[in-house]
Scaffold this motif. Structure first.
Motif, PDB file in Angstrom:
ATOM      1  N   ASN A   1      -1.458  -2.918 -14.551  1.00  0.00           N
ATOM      2  CA  ASN A   1      -0.359  -3.669 -15.563  1.00  0.00           C
ATOM      3  C   ASN A   1      -0.107  -4.888 -14.292  1.00  0.00           C
ATOM      4  OD1 ASN A   1      -0.295  -1.797 -17.439  1.00  0.00           O
ATOM      5  ND2 ASN A   1      -0.069  -0.425 -15.789  1.00  0.00           N
ATOM      6  N   ASP A   2      -0.161  -4.793 -13.553  1.00  0.00           N
ATOM      7  CA  ASP A   2       0.215  -6.043 -12.547  1.00  0.00           C
ATOM      8  C   ASP A   2       1.606  -5.898 -12.047  1.00  0.00           C
ATOM      9  OD1 ASP A   2      -2.755  -7.322 -12.119  1.00  0.00           O
ATOM     10  OD2 ASP A   2      -2.290  -8.745 -14.334  1.00  0.00           O
ATOM     11  N   GLN A   3       1.677  -4.823 -11.460  1.00  0.00           N
ATOM     12  CA  GLN A   3       3.031  -4.807 -10.697  1.00  0.00           C
ATOM     13  C   GLN A   3       2.745  -4.613  -9.731  1.00  0.00           C
ATOM     14  OE1 GLN A   3       3.758  -1.692 -14.454  1.00  0.00           O
ATOM     15  NE2 GLN A   3       6.183  -3.547 -15.070  1.00  0.00           N
ATOM     16  N   VAL A   4       4.005  -5.104  -8.798  1.00  0.00           N
ATOM     17  CA  VAL A   4       4.437  -4.359  -7.342  1.00  0.00           C
ATOM     18  C   VAL A   4       5.378  -3.498  -7.788  1.00  0.00           C
ATOM     19  CG1 VAL A   4       4.950  -4.751  -5.427  1.00  0.00           C
ATOM     20  CG2 VAL A   4       3.474  -6.540  -6.541  1.00  0.00           C
ATOM     21  N   PHE A   5       5.515  -2.444  -6.306  1.00  0.00           N
ATOM     22  CA  PHE A   5       6.917  -1.835  -6.823  1.00  0.00           C
ATOM     23  C   PHE A   5       7.017  -1.392  -5.440  1.00  0.00           C
ATOM     24  CE2 PHE A   5       4.828  -0.552 -10.180  1.00  0.00           C
ATOM     25  CZ  PHE A   5       6.063  -0.358 -11.292  1.00  0.00           C
ATOM     26  N   ILE A   6       8.497  -1.724  -4.808  1.00  0.00           N
ATOM     27  CA  ILE A   6       9.107  -0.998  -3.767  1.00  0.00           C
ATOM     28  C   ILE A   6      10.192  -0.289  -3.954  1.00  0.00           C
ATOM     29  CG2 ILE A   6      10.320  -2.458  -2.162  1.00  0.00           C
ATOM     30  CD1 ILE A   6       7.851  -4.215  -2.757  1.00  0.00           C
ATOM     31  N   GLY A   7       9.932   0.965  -2.953  1.00  0.00           N
ATOM     32  CA  GLY A   7      11.040   1.893  -2.931  1.00  0.00           C
ATOM     33  C   GLY A   7      11.672   1.959  -1.460  1.00  0.00           C
ATOM     34  N   TYR A   8      12.585   2.588  -1.754  1.00  0.00           N
ATOM     35  CA  TYR A   8      13.390   2.380  -0.046  1.00  0.00           C
ATOM     36  C   TYR A   8      13.438   4.829  -0.349  1.00  0.00           C
ATOM     37  CZ  TYR A   8      13.946  -2.285  -0.089  1.00  0.00           C
ATOM     38  OH  TYR A   8      13.444  -3.545  -0.573  1.00  0.00           O
ATOM     39  N   LEU A   9      13.024   5.273   1.040  1.00  0.00           N
ATOM     40  CA  LEU A   9      14.292   6.804   1.186  1.00  0.00           C
ATOM     41  C   LEU A   9      14.726   6.625   1.575  1.00  0.00           C
ATOM     42  CD1 LEU A   9      12.777   9.190   2.088  1.00  0.00           C
ATOM     43  CD2 LEU A   9      12.855   8.472   4.493  1.00  0.00           C
ATOM     44  N   ILE A  10      16.128   5.432   2.219  1.00  0.00           N
ATOM     45  CA  ILE A  10      17.354   5.808   2.995  1.00  0.00           C
ATOM     46  C   ILE A  10      18.269   5.786   1.283  1.00  0.00           C
ATOM     47  CG2 ILE A  10      19.168   4.049   4.408  1.00  0.00           C
ATOM     48  CD1 ILE A  10      17.120   5.948   5.877  1.00  0.00           C
TER      49      ILE A  10
END
Length: 128
Positions: free
Chosen positions: A106-115
């Motif tokens: 899908n040409d997507q970048v995902f950024i997730g944050y633990l805090i």
């Protein structure tokens, strides 16, 4: 054929050697930011800046997707030359323990944050 990755990690600096990335299409192996010969495990002399870690490969556009925790950015890096073709600031500080993923279908970048427990998704356009 085997290689001592613990010794290699110590040799390049353990703080930067916490993630392996293997590009099957081009037979390139990275330990942290350092490229290793995929047969011998020895450094090839090519490397991304310290602290940069590849999290995805876009074969079609010849890109590596890279997390730059030093500058709190996501980078699109040319697979052949390792030159940055695009830089995008992260939506939050990387001190919030950012992690990233690339969805090539899908040409997507995902950024997730633990805090903060936030997740951001971006559709990727053509990178010049």
């Amino acid at each position: 054929n085997s290689m001592d990755m613990k010794a290699q990690s110590r040799a390049i600096g353990g703080s930067d050697a916490d993630l392996f990335f293997f590009d099957v299409e081009s037979n390139r192996l990275f330990l942290g930011s350092v490229e290793l010969d995929s047969t011998t495990g020895q450094p090839t002399g090519k490397a991304l800046p310290v602290g940069n870690k590849i999290f995805g490969v876009d074969v079609e556009d010849n890109l590596y997707w890279v997390m730059d925790s030093t500058n709190s950015a996501v980078l699109a890096v040319d697979r052949t030359t390792l030159v940055v073709r695009h830089s995008q600031p992260l939506p939050e500080s990387s001190s919030n323990l950012a992690t990233a993923a690339f969805d090539p279908v899908n040409d997507q970048v995902f950024i997730g944050y633990l805090i903060t427990a936030n997740v951001y998704g971006y559709t990727v356009g053509q990178i010049p």
